[in-house]
Design a protein around this motif. Structure first.
Motif, PDB file in Angstrom:
ATOM      1  N   MET A  82       0.828  -1.192   0.000  1.00  0.00           N
ATOM      2  CA  MET A  82       0.000   0.000   0.000  1.00  0.00           C
ATOM      3  C   MET A  82       0.871   1.254   0.000  1.00  0.00           C
ATOM      4  O   MET A  82       1.899   1.287   0.663  1.00  0.00           O
ATOM      5  CB  MET A  82      -0.879  -0.018   1.248  1.00  0.00           C
ATOM      6  CG  MET A  82      -1.620   1.281   1.444  1.00  0.00           C
ATOM      7  SD  MET A  82      -2.909   1.160   2.668  1.00  0.00           S
ATOM      8  CE  MET A  82      -3.827  -0.238   2.070  1.00  0.00           C
ATOM      9  N   LYS A  83       0.407   2.245  -0.758  1.00  0.00           N
ATOM     10  CA  LYS A  83       1.180   3.488  -0.800  1.00  0.00           C
ATOM     11  C   LYS A  83       0.679   4.488   0.243  1.00  0.00           C
ATOM     12  O   LYS A  83      -0.489   4.462   0.624  1.00  0.00           O
ATOM     13  CB  LYS A  83       1.059   4.116  -2.184  1.00  0.00           C
ATOM     14  CG  LYS A  83       1.870   3.369  -3.221  1.00  0.00           C
ATOM     15  CD  LYS A  83       1.763   3.995  -4.581  1.00  0.00           C
ATOM     16  CE  LYS A  83       2.664   3.245  -5.546  1.00  0.00           C
ATOM     17  NZ  LYS A  83       2.500   3.712  -6.909  1.00  0.00           N
ATOM     18  N   LEU A  84       1.585   5.362   0.641  1.00  0.00           N
ATOM     19  CA  LEU A  84       1.233   6.387   1.614  1.00  0.00           C
ATOM     20  C   LEU A  84       0.043   7.214   1.108  1.00  0.00           C
ATOM     21  O   LEU A  84      -0.826   7.620   1.881  1.00  0.00           O
ATOM     22  CB  LEU A  84       2.463   7.275   1.886  1.00  0.00           C
ATOM     23  CG  LEU A  84       2.312   8.365   2.924  1.00  0.00           C
ATOM     24  CD1 LEU A  84       1.876   7.801   4.273  1.00  0.00           C
ATOM     25  CD2 LEU A  84       3.621   9.130   3.089  1.00  0.00           C
ATOM     26  N   ARG A  85       0.008   7.422  -0.196  1.00  0.00           N
ATOM     27  CA  ARG A  85      -1.089   8.192  -0.794  1.00  0.00           C
ATOM     28  C   ARG A  85      -2.461   7.600  -0.447  1.00  0.00           C
ATOM     29  O   ARG A  85      -3.400   8.326  -0.124  1.00  0.00           O
ATOM     30  CB  ARG A  85      -0.898   8.206  -2.316  1.00  0.00           C
ATOM     31  CG  ARG A  85      -1.876   9.066  -3.085  1.00  0.00           C
ATOM     32  CD  ARG A  85      -1.630   8.968  -4.582  1.00  0.00           C
ATOM     33  NE  ARG A  85      -0.233   9.227  -4.956  1.00  0.00           N
ATOM     34  CZ  ARG A  85       0.331  10.438  -5.016  1.00  0.00           C
ATOM     35  NH1 ARG A  85      -0.385  11.501  -4.732  1.00  0.00           N
ATOM     36  NH2 ARG A  85       1.595  10.589  -5.355  1.00  0.00           N
ATOM     37  N   GLU A  86      -2.547   6.254  -0.504  1.00  0.00           N
ATOM     38  CA  GLU A  86      -3.823   5.597  -0.201  1.00  0.00           C
ATOM     39  C   GLU A  86      -4.201   5.786   1.265  1.00  0.00           C
ATOM     40  O   GLU A  86      -5.372   5.939   1.603  1.00  0.00           O
ATOM     41  CB  GLU A  86      -3.740   4.096  -0.511  1.00  0.00           C
ATOM     42  CG  GLU A  86      -3.513   3.802  -1.987  1.00  0.00           C
ATOM     43  CD  GLU A  86      -3.086   2.359  -2.216  1.00  0.00           C
ATOM     44  OE1 GLU A  86      -3.879   1.461  -1.892  1.00  0.00           O
ATOM     45  OE2 GLU A  86      -1.951   2.145  -2.685  1.00  0.00           O
ATOM     46  N   VAL A  87      -3.176   5.757   2.130  1.00  0.00           N
ATOM     47  CA  VAL A  87      -3.422   5.989   3.561  1.00  0.00           C
ATOM     48  C   VAL A  87      -3.961   7.404   3.757  1.00  0.00           C
ATOM     49  O   VAL A  87      -4.960   7.622   4.458  1.00  0.00           O
ATOM     50  CB  VAL A  87      -2.119   5.791   4.380  1.00  0.00           C
ATOM     51  CG1 VAL A  87      -2.326   6.180   5.833  1.00  0.00           C
ATOM     52  CG2 VAL A  87      -1.623   4.354   4.268  1.00  0.00           C
ATOM     53  N   VAL A  88      -3.321   8.361   3.096  1.00  0.00           N
ATOM     54  CA  VAL A  88      -3.727   9.768   3.212  1.00  0.00           C
ATOM     55  C   VAL A  88      -5.170   9.941   2.742  1.00  0.00           C
ATOM     56  O   VAL A  88      -5.988  10.589   3.404  1.00  0.00           O
ATOM     57  CB  VAL A  88      -2.763  10.671   2.397  1.00  0.00           C
ATOM     58  CG1 VAL A  88      -3.322  12.077   2.241  1.00  0.00           C
ATOM     59  CG2 VAL A  88      -1.394  10.710   3.074  1.00  0.00           C
ATOM     60  N   GLU A  89      -5.496   9.298   1.619  1.00  0.00           N
ATOM     61  CA  GLU A  89      -6.839   9.457   1.068  1.00  0.00           C
ATOM     62  C   GLU A  89      -7.892   8.756   1.924  1.00  0.00           C
ATOM     63  O   GLU A  89      -8.919   9.339   2.260  1.00  0.00           O
ATOM     64  CB  GLU A  89      -6.875   8.949  -0.381  1.00  0.00           C
ATOM     65  CG  GLU A  89      -6.261   9.976  -1.327  1.00  0.00           C
ATOM     66  CD  GLU A  89      -5.884   9.424  -2.695  1.00  0.00           C
ATOM     67  OE1 GLU A  89      -6.249   8.262  -2.997  1.00  0.00           O
ATOM     68  OE2 GLU A  89      -5.211  10.157  -3.454  1.00  0.00           O
ATOM     69  N   SER A  90      -7.617   7.526   2.329  1.00  0.00           N
ATOM     70  CA  SER A  90      -8.608   6.754   3.100  1.00  0.00           C
ATOM     71  C   SER A  90      -8.859   7.345   4.474  1.00  0.00           C
ATOM     72  O   SER A  90      -9.976   7.286   4.987  1.00  0.00           O
ATOM     73  CB  SER A  90      -8.152   5.313   3.275  1.00  0.00           C
ATOM     74  OG  SER A  90      -7.868   4.742   2.048  1.00  0.00           O
ATOM     75  N   LEU A  91      -7.808   7.867   5.099  1.00  0.00           N
ATOM     76  CA  LEU A  91      -7.968   8.387   6.464  1.00  0.00           C
ATOM     77  C   LEU A  91      -8.221   9.900   6.484  1.00  0.00           C
ATOM     78  O   LEU A  91      -8.301  10.502   7.551  1.00  0.00           O
ATOM     79  CB  LEU A  91      -6.726   8.056   7.311  1.00  0.00           C
ATOM     80  CG  LEU A  91      -6.734   6.711   8.031  1.00  0.00           C
ATOM     81  CD1 LEU A  91      -6.712   5.547   7.057  1.00  0.00           C
ATOM     82  CD2 LEU A  91      -5.544   6.597   8.990  1.00  0.00           C
ATOM     83  N   HIS A  92      -8.381  10.485   5.293  1.00  0.00           N
ATOM     84  CA  HIS A  92      -8.625  11.929   5.161  1.00  0.00           C
ATOM     85  C   HIS A  92      -7.586  12.758   5.922  1.00  0.00           C
ATOM     86  O   HIS A  92      -7.929  13.567   6.789  1.00  0.00           O
ATOM     87  CB  HIS A  92     -10.038  12.291   5.642  1.00  0.00           C
ATOM     88  CG  HIS A  92     -11.101  11.476   4.981  1.00  0.00           C
ATOM     89  ND1 HIS A  92     -11.397  11.607   3.642  1.00  0.00           N
ATOM     90  CD2 HIS A  92     -11.899  10.500   5.456  1.00  0.00           C
ATOM     91  CE1 HIS A  92     -12.348  10.737   3.332  1.00  0.00           C
ATOM     92  NE2 HIS A  92     -12.661  10.056   4.413  1.00  0.00           N
ATOM     93  N   LEU A  93      -6.324  12.511   5.614  1.00  0.00           N
ATOM     94  CA  LEU A  93      -5.243  13.225   6.295  1.00  0.00           C
ATOM     95  C   LEU A  93      -4.827  14.426   5.461  1.00  0.00           C
ATOM     96  O   LEU A  93      -4.978  14.416   4.236  1.00  0.00           O
ATOM     97  CB  LEU A  93      -4.042  12.285   6.479  1.00  0.00           C
ATOM     98  CG  LEU A  93      -4.369  10.927   7.115  1.00  0.00           C
ATOM     99  CD1 LEU A  93      -3.149  10.024   7.107  1.00  0.00           C
ATOM    100  CD2 LEU A  93      -4.891  11.104   8.531  1.00  0.00           C
TER     101      LEU A  93
END
Lengths: 113, 141
Positions: A1-12
């Motif tokens: 998983m990319k950091l981008r997906e984490v940012v998008e999914s967790l609304h960071l």
């Protein structure tokens, strides 16, 4: 998983390291004691913390962390952002507390493997 | 003739803005020199902890990095208050950090134990009122 997906999914919200969002995230580590994080986090982890001062950047660099998630909507200091830009460390902010942020991240990573 | 790389650095006490700089430089150097990643990581943890101790407590320190085909040796020699009871300072959880330092996430009492854990050989000597010297050795094989 990319950091981008984490940012998008967790609304960071991304505060530094916009160009580091394609980094792979191997997992997460949560903690506010720097000695604990430096000893126990793993390369590629995102680090969940409420520390906002400049020394968090060195920890991320030394442990090859994928990025730092600052929780509770706390904002990194100007010094921190300056250093993060120099060292190319991604810092993102979560409005949620550490427990919730970590829980969501865990579910996201667990669900993707 | 033996291959030997050596380099010196200086750490300034109370200079929190640059704290972590020397350990980051050492990490980069070792990486560039082709040292295995897991060894670089152990050295990085040990030097970071030592560097933070200098920044928090000492006036300044000289750090010497020496790399041979067999091992990596790091000596951190500071001018500072020294440690009165080394055995106590080596115990996990013992710390003399101020509440300000603790709020910043330092002073967990894990610094010296982390250094020891990540070294293959670790020596510490201290003179109260003069300074502390750490010798950290990590084997390459």
């Amino acid at each position: 998983m990319k950091l981008r997906e984490v940012v998008e999914s967790l609304h960071l919200s991304v505060r530094s390291g916009e160009d580091r969002l394609d980094q792979a995230v191997t997992g997460g580590y949560a903690g506010d004691l720097l000695s604990d994080v430096i000893a126990n986090s793993k390369a590629g982890n995102v680090w969940i913390t409420m520390q906002v001062h400049v020394n968090i950047v060195a920890v991320a660099v030394l442990k090859d962390l994928a990025g730092i998630i600052i929780v509770q909507g706390r904002q990194p200091s100007e010094e921190t952002l300056k250093k993060a830009k120099e060292e190319k460390v991604a810092i993102v902010v979560s409005d949620a507390p550490a427990f919730e942020t970590g829980g969501r991240l865990y579910t996201l990573i667990d669900g993707s493997s | 003739m033996e291959d030997r790389f050596s380099h010196s650095f200086t750490i300034r006490g109370k200079h929190f803005i640059d704290a972590g700089k020397v350990s980051t430089e050492i990490k980069r150097l070792l990486k560039e020199l082709g040292v295995r990643a897991d060894i670089v990581r152990r050295v990085a943890i040990a030097t970071y902890e030592a560097e933070m101790n200098v920044v928090m407590y000492a006036k300044d320190a000289t750090v010497t990095l020496e790399l041979t085909p067999r091992d990596i040796r790091i000596v951190i020699d500071d001018r500072g208050p020294g440690i009165a009871d080394i055995e106590l300072a080596m115990q996990e959880g013992f710390s003399t950090a101020t509440s300000e330092m603790r709020e910043l996430g330092f002073g967990a009492g894990l610094g010296l134990p982390n250094i020891k854990k990540n070294s293959d050989d670790f020596k510490i000597g201290s003179t109260v009122g003069a300074g502390t010297k750490l010798e950290i050795t990590v084997f390459i094989n």
